[in-house]
Each structure stands twice: as C-alpha cells, then as structure tokens.
Write a protein that holds these residues in place. Sequence first.
Motif, PDB file in Angstrom:
ATOM      1  N   ASP A   1     -11.261   4.865  -0.527  1.00 26.53           N
ATOM      2  CA  ASP A   1     -11.741   6.013   0.249  1.00 26.53           C
ATOM      3  C   ASP A   1     -13.257   6.160   0.119  1.00 26.53           C
TER       4      ASP A   1
ATOM      5  N   GLU B   1     -18.609  -4.285  10.641  1.00 25.15           N
ATOM      6  CA  GLU B   1     -17.206  -4.329  11.016  1.00 25.15           C
ATOM      7  C   GLU B   1     -16.350  -3.632   9.945  1.00 25.15           C
ATOM      8  N   LEU B   2     -16.323  -2.281   9.976  1.00 24.00           N
ATOM      9  CA  LEU B   2     -15.647  -1.531   8.923  1.00 24.00           C
ATOM     10  C   LEU B   2     -14.163  -1.875   8.840  1.00 24.00           C
ATOM     11  N   ASN B   3     -13.471  -1.874   9.987  1.00 22.06           N
ATOM     12  CA  ASN B   3     -12.037  -2.144   9.978  1.00 22.06           C
ATOM     13  C   ASN B   3     -11.734  -3.547   9.460  1.00 22.06           C
ATOM     14  N   LEU B   4     -12.569  -4.493   9.836  1.00 19.42           N
ATOM     15  CA  LEU B   4     -12.371  -5.870   9.388  1.00 19.42           C
ATOM     16  C   LEU B   4     -12.647  -5.986   7.889  1.00 19.42           C
TER      17      LEU B   4
ATOM     18  N   ASN C   1     -19.150   4.145   6.488  1.00 20.90           N
ATOM     19  CA  ASN C   1     -19.250   4.829   7.785  1.00 20.90           C
ATOM     20  C   ASN C   1     -20.701   5.018   8.208  1.00 20.90           C
TER      21      ASN C   1
ATOM     22  N   LYS D   1      -8.305  -5.407   1.521  1.00 16.39           N
ATOM     23  CA  LYS D   1      -6.925  -5.136   1.104  1.00 16.39           C
ATOM     24  C   LYS D   1      -6.151  -6.439   0.920  1.00 16.39           C
TER      25      LYS D   1
ATOM     26  N   TRP E   1       0.850  -1.198   0.000  1.00 23.80           N
ATOM     27  CA  TRP E   1       0.000   0.000   0.000  1.00 23.80           C
ATOM     28  C   TRP E   1       0.882   1.245   0.000  1.00 23.80           C
TER      29      TRP E   1
ATOM     30  N   LEU F   1     -12.229  -3.634   5.618  1.00 22.83           N
ATOM     31  CA  LEU F   1     -11.097  -3.039   4.902  1.00 22.83           C
ATOM     32  C   LEU F   1      -9.861  -3.923   4.975  1.00 22.83           C
ATOM     33  N   GLN F   2      -9.625  -4.525   6.122  1.00 22.11           N
ATOM     34  CA  GLN F   2      -8.473  -5.420   6.286  1.00 22.11           C
ATOM     35  C   GLN F   2      -8.557  -6.587   5.308  1.00 22.11           C
TER      36      GLN F   2
ATOM     37  N   ILE G   1     -14.901   3.525   2.262  1.00 20.58           N
ATOM     38  CA  ILE G   1     -14.856   3.921   3.675  1.00 20.58           C
ATOM     39  C   ILE G   1     -15.930   4.956   3.974  1.00 20.58           C
TER      40      ILE G   1
ATOM     41  N   LYS H   1     -18.512 -10.555  12.280  1.00 22.97           N
ATOM     42  CA  LYS H   1     -17.194 -11.199  12.357  1.00 22.97           C
ATOM     43  C   LYS H   1     -17.265 -12.627  11.819  1.00 22.97           C
TER      44      LYS H   1
END
Length: 346
Positions: free
Chosen positions: A143, A155-158, A150, A164, A119, A160-161, A146, A217
């Motif tokens: 972006d 689970e936004l962070n999960l 929002n 990627k 990245w 994106l993880q 995201i 999750k």
Amino acid sequence: MRARSYMFFYEEDPSPHNKILLNFAKLEFNMIQKLYQQEVGVAVRWWKKSEFATKFPYARERIAELYFWPFSMNSEPKYSSFRRITAKLVQWMTVVDDTYDVYGTIGELELFTQAIQRWDIGCIASLPECYEAIFNAMVELFDEIIELLNAVDGELNLVLQFLKKASATYIESYMVEAKWCHEGYIPTYNEYRYNVTSTLYQALTIIFIAFGGFATKQTLHWISNNIPPIFQASSVVARLTNDLASHKFEQQREHVASAVECFMKQYGFSQEEAYEFINKEINNSWKVMNEEYLKLVEDIPRPVLDCIVNLARICEFLYANCEDKVTNCALLKDHIVALLLDPVAV
C-alpha cells in the motif's frame, strides 16, 4: 566508505592539494550521511511499529546491516525513496527467511505460501498470529509503494503485477527448501541452482526501476518475463557467497543442504574441493555479468544494470572470507560506524 579513505589519503598527501575542495567534500559527505541516518531511522520505526521483535522473537533484528543492500544498489541522494522502501522490504524478507528456516511447520508454511500466492489472508486464519502479522506487514508495504508511486510517472499497474509475481515465486522457493529439509533430501546441484531465488533480487530491482523513473514496458518486461542472464549470474554469486559463509553454522541445526553439501554428495567432493568448485562458479558468473552488461548497456538504463551488478558486489563484501557479516553483525560494526554514525572531521 571509500570516500572517507580517499579524503584521508588526499589530506595526507604531501604534494599540494586544494583544501577548499577537500572541505566541501567533507561537508557533502556529512550532509549525505544525515540522509542515510534518516533512512535507517524510518526502517527502525517501521520495525518497532510492526512489533517484529515481540511477534517474531526467533527472527534476526539486523536493521542497519540489511540497509547495506538498498544502499549498495544505488547510494545517490535522489533515490532516497527507493532505499526507504527497500530497507523495509529486506527486513520483511529476513523475517520470512527465518520463519521458513527455523519456526514454521510444513503444514503452516504450505498454508502461508498459498496466502501469498493468492493474496488471501483467509488461507492462514487457523495459523498462529505471527503469520497474519507477516501477511499484514507485506500488504501495508505494498500500500505504501502504491501511494508513493502514484506521484511518479510510470507503469504502476505493471510494476505491482510483476512485484506480486516475484514475491510469490520467492515464497515458493522457500517452500521447496522447507520440504527438502523436512524430508532430509539433498538435491543435486542443478536442482539447487534452479531453485536459487533470483526473484528476491528481482523484486528489489523492480522497486528501483519504479522509483528511479525507469518503469517503461520494455524495461519491466525485460526484468520480469524471463530472468535475464545478467540477473541469473548476479543471483548465483549472491547465493554461493552466502552458502560459503553460512553453511557450517546452518548445518549445526536442521537446515536445508547448501551448495556445498549438494556438490559433495553429487560429485563425491571433499569440502575443500567443493569450495574450490564453487569459487570457480562465482568467477564464471562474474564473466557472464560483465559480458551481458556490455551487451545490454545500449538498451537498458545503466543505473538498472549497475543495480543488478551491485547486488552481487554487496554479497561478496558481506560474505567475504567465508564470514557471514549479517548474522555475525560484530564483523560489520566498523563499517556501520563509518557509514552511518561518525561524521568526517572538518
């Protein structure tokens, strides 16, 4: 598209039918068609804004054709945001596909692969401008994802993880194929199959899970940590139907060996025997999909499972009769007109 046929058959049926109900069906079809037109319009504007046509003259411009992927995954109006994002993502992936297939040198592609994995745009500072444009288009797309997510519970962070991670693995599989092509290496079928990029469809499904409100999750770990058998089977159907349709054209230029060539070399098959074997593989993969669907339907949301199966279904449609309707877009013209252009007469 089938809805149009059903309405026509219903209207022409000599037995008594409900004309009011039929008119409502036609009006609803036309209203939803307007929504689909708006979604394709968003993709067209994004393509023009990103200047893909000028920066990547070697890339295929197939905006309406590629829209069939998000549309087929789920066409319900409530998933419009998912289709808008995915229509852009499949365009980006097609540019990447063509860059690895017909444009980049091995040295350039290795640096670009590192940039996606890390990245880090600094990896490609010395490369032609088009690589920076591809990288920036991906960052802008993330972006936008995201910003939209929002406003969605999940689970936004999960998301994106895992998204990627799937993107990086997807790029890595292209790098492997580029090296095979550069070295003139024809892999065994197992090598080829293990490199078949299920992560392309994994990324699309993660986006559907996120925008569909299924981002728990449990569901995200299920789709991301180990590729589930239903997903592997769907990806095999997609890859093999594509190979049957495109391998003759692709072998006219420098291109990595397809499943057909891998079978012919490893087993000493004729082309006809390879076709027969691959069709059996496709049929067996459908059996796996159906079996896994029934096992999972109590634990995984049905729309998510439908999404995975529909990816295989749209590939069977787009590559039916060994015809590549994405590259040879004239073959898809009537379907595009029926879906996106011509309203039903009321």
